[in-house]
Design a protein around this motif. Sequence first.
Motif, PDB file in Angstrom:
ATOM      1  N   THR A 187     -36.186 -24.998 -81.290  1.00  0.00           N
ATOM      2  CA  THR A 187     -35.738 -24.211 -80.143  1.00  0.00           C
ATOM      3  C   THR A 187     -34.406 -23.511 -80.386  1.00  0.00           C
ATOM      4  OG1 THR A 187     -34.693 -26.189 -79.216  1.00  0.00           O
ATOM      5  CG2 THR A 187     -36.940 -25.678 -78.491  1.00  0.00           C
ATOM      6  N   ARG A 199     -33.350 -32.857 -79.829  1.00  0.00           N
ATOM      7  CA  ARG A 199     -34.332 -33.154 -78.790  1.00  0.00           C
ATOM      8  C   ARG A 199     -35.688 -33.458 -79.424  1.00  0.00           C
ATOM      9  NH1 ARG A 199     -30.315 -33.433 -76.483  1.00  0.00           N
ATOM     10  NH2 ARG A 199     -29.617 -32.380 -74.564  1.00  0.00           N
ATOM     11  N   TYR A 201     -39.884 -34.286 -77.745  1.00  0.00           N
ATOM     12  CA  TYR A 201     -40.639 -34.029 -76.522  1.00  0.00           C
ATOM     13  C   TYR A 201     -41.836 -34.970 -76.462  1.00  0.00           C
ATOM     14  CZ  TYR A 201     -37.718 -29.916 -76.560  1.00  0.00           C
ATOM     15  OH  TYR A 201     -36.631 -29.084 -76.584  1.00  0.00           O
ATOM     16  N   TYR A 216     -39.228 -23.651 -74.555  1.00  0.00           N
ATOM     17  CA  TYR A 216     -39.093 -25.033 -74.119  1.00  0.00           C
ATOM     18  C   TYR A 216     -37.766 -25.243 -73.415  1.00  0.00           C
ATOM     19  CZ  TYR A 216     -43.211 -27.227 -76.243  1.00  0.00           C
ATOM     20  OH  TYR A 216     -44.488 -27.628 -76.542  1.00  0.00           O
ATOM     21  N   ASP A 217     -37.804 -25.999 -72.322  1.00  0.00           N
ATOM     22  CA  ASP A 217     -36.595 -26.392 -71.608  1.00  0.00           C
ATOM     23  C   ASP A 217     -36.020 -27.611 -72.320  1.00  0.00           C
ATOM     24  OD1 ASP A 217     -34.609 -27.225 -69.872  1.00  0.00           O
ATOM     25  OD2 ASP A 217     -35.759 -26.734 -68.070  1.00  0.00           O
ATOM     26  N   THR A 218     -34.802 -27.462 -72.884  1.00  0.00           N
ATOM     27  CA  THR A 218     -34.200 -28.543 -73.674  1.00  0.00           C
ATOM     28  C   THR A 218     -33.415 -29.536 -72.822  1.00  0.00           C
ATOM     29  OG1 THR A 218     -32.232 -27.200 -74.113  1.00  0.00           O
ATOM     30  CG2 THR A 218     -34.048 -27.064 -75.701  1.00  0.00           C
ATOM     31  N   THR A 219     -33.372 -29.335 -71.518  1.00  0.00           N
ATOM     32  CA  THR A 219     -32.666 -30.271 -70.647  1.00  0.00           C
ATOM     33  C   THR A 219     -33.430 -31.583 -70.580  1.00  0.00           C
ATOM     34  OG1 THR A 219     -31.883 -28.411 -69.311  1.00  0.00           O
ATOM     35  CG2 THR A 219     -31.673 -30.617 -68.364  1.00  0.00           C
ATOM     36  N   GLN A 222     -36.574 -32.538 -68.248  1.00  0.00           N
ATOM     37  CA  GLN A 222     -37.308 -31.367 -67.772  1.00  0.00           C
ATOM     38  C   GLN A 222     -38.599 -31.195 -68.568  1.00  0.00           C
ATOM     39  OE1 GLN A 222     -36.422 -29.481 -65.005  1.00  0.00           O
ATOM     40  NE2 GLN A 222     -35.050 -31.269 -64.840  1.00  0.00           N
ATOM     41  N   GLN A 223     -39.611 -30.642 -67.906  1.00  0.00           N
ATOM     42  CA  GLN A 223     -40.929 -30.511 -68.506  1.00  0.00           C
ATOM     43  C   GLN A 223     -41.251 -29.061 -68.826  1.00  0.00           C
ATOM     44  OE1 GLN A 223     -43.719 -32.434 -65.872  1.00  0.00           O
ATOM     45  NE2 GLN A 223     -42.847 -34.484 -66.213  1.00  0.00           N
ATOM     46  N   THR A 224     -42.076 -28.878 -69.867  1.00  0.00           N
ATOM     47  CA  THR A 224     -42.518 -27.555 -70.299  1.00  0.00           C
ATOM     48  C   THR A 224     -44.024 -27.580 -70.488  1.00  0.00           C
ATOM     49  OG1 THR A 224     -40.418 -27.123 -71.427  1.00  0.00           O
ATOM     50  CG2 THR A 224     -42.312 -25.772 -72.064  1.00  0.00           C
ATOM     51  N   GLU A 232     -42.196 -33.361 -72.026  1.00  0.00           N
ATOM     52  CA  GLU A 232     -40.920 -33.640 -71.367  1.00  0.00           C
ATOM     53  C   GLU A 232     -39.839 -33.863 -72.413  1.00  0.00           C
ATOM     54  OE1 GLU A 232     -39.204 -37.335 -68.831  1.00  0.00           O
ATOM     55  OE2 GLU A 232     -40.926 -36.281 -67.917  1.00  0.00           O
ATOM     56  N   ALA A 233     -38.678 -33.222 -72.229  1.00  0.00           N
ATOM     57  CA  ALA A 233     -37.574 -33.305 -73.189  1.00  0.00           C
ATOM     58  C   ALA A 233     -36.910 -34.678 -73.144  1.00  0.00           C
ATOM     59  CB  ALA A 233     -36.550 -32.216 -72.896  1.00  0.00           C
TER      60      ALA A 233
END
Length: 353
Positions: A187, A199, A201, A216-219, A222-224, A232-233
């Motif tokens: 990412t 990260r 997932y 992808y949301d790297t928080t 949080q889910q992608t 989920e990250a």
Amino acid sequence: MKSVSAALAAHLAGPVTTLATCWRITRVDGQEFFFTDHDRDLVFEGHVYKARSGYSRTAIANDASLSVDNLDVEGVFDSEAISEKELRAGLFDQAEVRIFLVNWADPSMGALRMRRGWFGEVVLTEQGVFRTELRGMTQALSQRIGELYSPECRADLGDHRCKVPIHPPVVARETAYALGDHVRVATGSGSGSEVYEDRIYACVVAGTTAPDQPAYDTTVGQQTADGSAVFEAMEAWSRAGAVMSVVDRAIFTASIDEPRAVDGWFAGGVLTWESGANAGRSIEVKGWTQATGQIELFLPMGYVIEIGDLFRIHPGCDKRLDTCIARFANVLNFRGEPYVPGQDAMMSYPDAR
């Protein structure tokens, strides 16, 4: 009883022989080297065995027992294909070796197989002489097979029994993933493990990934959605790092973004170099100091560590139940028996007092 061709057997039975010893060395990284003690190169089975001298070995002896049939090798590799740096870096440790005899006047007669085994630790002296032990195939029989009850976990961190996702595979396109699978996703920018931004997932909804990678949301948490799968990250166990200063080949300071890394966090873990002269080599970590970012390795590296060298590193596991619970939250996969009475309890007797 050794098997040889009829032609070679007749040659061995003759009054005069024209024999040469050949060595075929296959390193764990797949590179192969071919040598012979003949005075010129030999071609055998499509490989060129380089004429090299300057080595000696103990006698090859075989018996019908299951004792380990080792032999010692000492000499000087004068081939340009094998450098002193590679020997010192341990690249020839555990290399597979095949030793056999051929008729140098007629290699088509085939080979008389003498020994197959693996190098032990290769030691290179300051004079350029190497020493190693060639361990025979019966060495494997000396390893313990099966398991014993123990208070400590018998799994290795990240293996198929432990299941902690230390270094999961990179996500693949148009691939089905099951609930609980873990992947890495590139990412970010940079080199090596930097692109994964510390990260991993976890698949929280089973499905198949899309042909093209979404953003992808790297928080953490949080889910992608990736195709019909949802990930989920999570914080990665393996962290990217870079060398900031160097004390010697075993001690240096590094920049690592890991908020969980208290003193000793990486102790017992593994560091894998991703750039520099040591790239591809892995080594166990002896100590970690959070305040200074100092890393101490159990053994010095074969090549000099340079400022800016990149690596990935993951924490260690002392195999205790408390660590499994507090650090990895992985007690369901703990492979020890911490509550089984030990020898002291078994040997105790009633006390009448």
